[in-house]
Design a protein around this motif. Structure first.
Motif, PDB file in Angstrom:
ATOM      1  N   GLY A 193      -8.727  -1.987   0.830  1.00 32.08           N
ATOM      2  CA  GLY A 193      -8.285  -0.813   1.576  1.00 32.08           C
ATOM      3  C   GLY A 193      -7.196  -1.094   2.593  1.00 32.08           C
ATOM      4  N   SER A 194      -6.829  -2.365   2.765  1.00 38.26           N
ATOM      5  CA  SER A 194      -5.774  -2.698   3.719  1.00 38.26           C
ATOM      6  C   SER A 194      -4.402  -2.349   3.138  1.00 38.26           C
ATOM      7  N   ASP A 195      -3.439  -2.245   4.018  1.00 42.93           N
ATOM      8  CA  ASP A 195      -2.087  -1.873   3.626  1.00 42.93           C
ATOM      9  C   ASP A 195      -1.466  -2.910   2.704  1.00 42.93           C
ATOM     10  N   PRO A 222       4.509   0.404  13.390  1.00 40.58           N
ATOM     11  CA  PRO A 222       4.995  -0.878  12.852  1.00 40.58           C
ATOM     12  C   PRO A 222       4.556  -1.097  11.408  1.00 40.58           C
ATOM     13  N   GLU A 223       3.374  -0.589  11.050  1.00 40.23           N
ATOM     14  CA  GLU A 223       2.882  -0.745   9.682  1.00 40.23           C
ATOM     15  C   GLU A 223       3.777  -0.051   8.672  1.00 40.23           C
ATOM     16  N   MET A 224       4.366   1.079   9.068  1.00 38.73           N
ATOM     17  CA  MET A 224       5.236   1.824   8.164  1.00 38.73           C
ATOM     18  C   MET A 224       6.516   1.060   7.866  1.00 38.73           C
ATOM     19  N   VAL A 225       6.964   0.265   8.827  1.00 40.98           N
ATOM     20  CA  VAL A 225       8.253  -0.381   8.715  1.00 40.98           C
ATOM     21  C   VAL A 225       8.171  -1.776   8.094  1.00 40.98           C
ATOM     22  N   VAL A 226       6.957  -2.329   7.972  1.00 37.81           N
ATOM     23  CA  VAL A 226       6.808  -3.678   7.428  1.00 37.81           C
ATOM     24  C   VAL A 226       7.538  -3.802   6.100  1.00 37.81           C
ATOM     25  N   GLY A 227       8.389  -4.788   6.004  1.00 36.99           N
ATOM     26  CA  GLY A 227       9.093  -5.074   4.757  1.00 36.99           C
ATOM     27  C   GLY A 227      10.128  -4.045   4.372  1.00 36.99           C
ATOM     28  N   VAL A 251       4.185  -4.624   0.187  1.00 34.49           N
ATOM     29  CA  VAL A 251       5.011  -4.924  -0.990  1.00 34.49           C
ATOM     30  C   VAL A 251       4.882  -3.812  -2.020  1.00 34.49           C
ATOM     31  N   GLY A 252       3.652  -3.358  -2.257  1.00 29.07           N
ATOM     32  CA  GLY A 252       3.442  -2.259  -3.188  1.00 29.07           C
ATOM     33  C   GLY A 252       4.118  -0.987  -2.717  1.00 29.07           C
ATOM     34  N   ARG A 253       3.990  -0.701  -1.419  1.00 34.41           N
ATOM     35  CA  ARG A 253       4.645   0.498  -0.880  1.00 34.41           C
ATOM     36  C   ARG A 253       6.155   0.414  -1.042  1.00 34.41           C
ATOM     37  N   GLN A 254       6.687  -0.784  -0.843  1.00 35.10           N
ATOM     38  CA  GLN A 254       8.125  -0.977  -0.979  1.00 35.10           C
ATOM     39  C   GLN A 254       8.592  -0.665  -2.398  1.00 35.10           C
ATOM     40  N   LEU A 255       7.833  -1.097  -3.387  1.00 31.50           N
ATOM     41  CA  LEU A 255       8.195  -0.832  -4.775  1.00 31.50           C
ATOM     42  C   LEU A 255       8.061   0.647  -5.121  1.00 31.50           C
TER      43      LEU A 255
END
Length: 198
Positions: free
Chosen positions: A179-181, A45-50, A184-188
């Motif tokens: 260190g938390s996910d 689920p963490e991979m798919v957030v946003g 938004v940054g990953r999305q960009l």
């Protein structure tokens, strides 16, 4: 001098989703190997957030975070003598896929109209930091090639090269200071860029 403007492409009512993964630029991905690796990917689920957006209007905007307030299908920057167009991979591809959706293909055809006649265009794919280079590099390379192929179909006059960089060269943090996910940054960081001489 750098100028920045956000441009939103029309896409119709459709759900478009996230990119994860990266591939080395020098290696041509084997479609069967990549498909097998993506099928084996343990999607959390963490991979798919946003990662999924429902585009319901031609000028849809996304409320992400104030520091990332300019987020649309494409963002254009003029850097020195080059135009750099950043395409949001989450609006081009479904999660863990490298085939363009039909609305994304139409939006790319519109984007291609803005490129000068006969331009040499570098198409570069990037992913976030989830998964390793064995997934991310081939996936980013396959996505860059897919975008280059779509641009070439729309504009046969363009000279196109494609490269995948995986999670290299992030434009935003993949994790927060603690260190938390950072979804938004990953999305960009999941993006495809088009670079050509202005």
């Amino acid at each position: 001098m750098m100028r920045r403007r956000a441009l939103l492409a029309s896409a119709g009512a459709v759900v478009l989703a996230m990119c994860v993964g990266v591939v080395p630029a020098s290696a041509k991905p084997d479609k069967n190997d990549l498909d097998a690796a993506l099928a084996d990917l343990d999607v959390t689920p963490e991979m798919v957030v946003g990662s999924t957006f429902d585009i319901v209007a031609a000028n849809a905007t996304f409320d992400i975070k104030s520091q990332y307030s300019e987020f649309g299908f494409e963002t254009t920057e003029i850097i020195d003598e080059n135009t750099v167009v950043t395409l949001a991979a989450d609006l081009l591809f479904e999660f863990g896929k490298y085939d363009l959706t039909d609305p994304a293909r139409a939006a790319l055809a519109d984007s291609a109209k803005k490129i000068p006649q006969g331009a040499a265009v570098s198409v570069d794919g990037y992913t976030d930091s989830i998964s390793g280079d064995d997934i991310n590099i081939p996936l980013s390379q396959a996505r860059a090639k897919t975008v280059a192929d779509a641009l070439g179909a729309a504009r046969p006059d363009l000279v196109l090269t494609s490269t995948g960089h995986g999670s290299a060269n992030p434009v935003a943090p993949n994790t927060d200071d603690d260190g938390s996910d950072n979804p938004v940054g990953r999305q960009l960081n999941r993006r495809v860029t088009l670079t050509y001489t202005t």
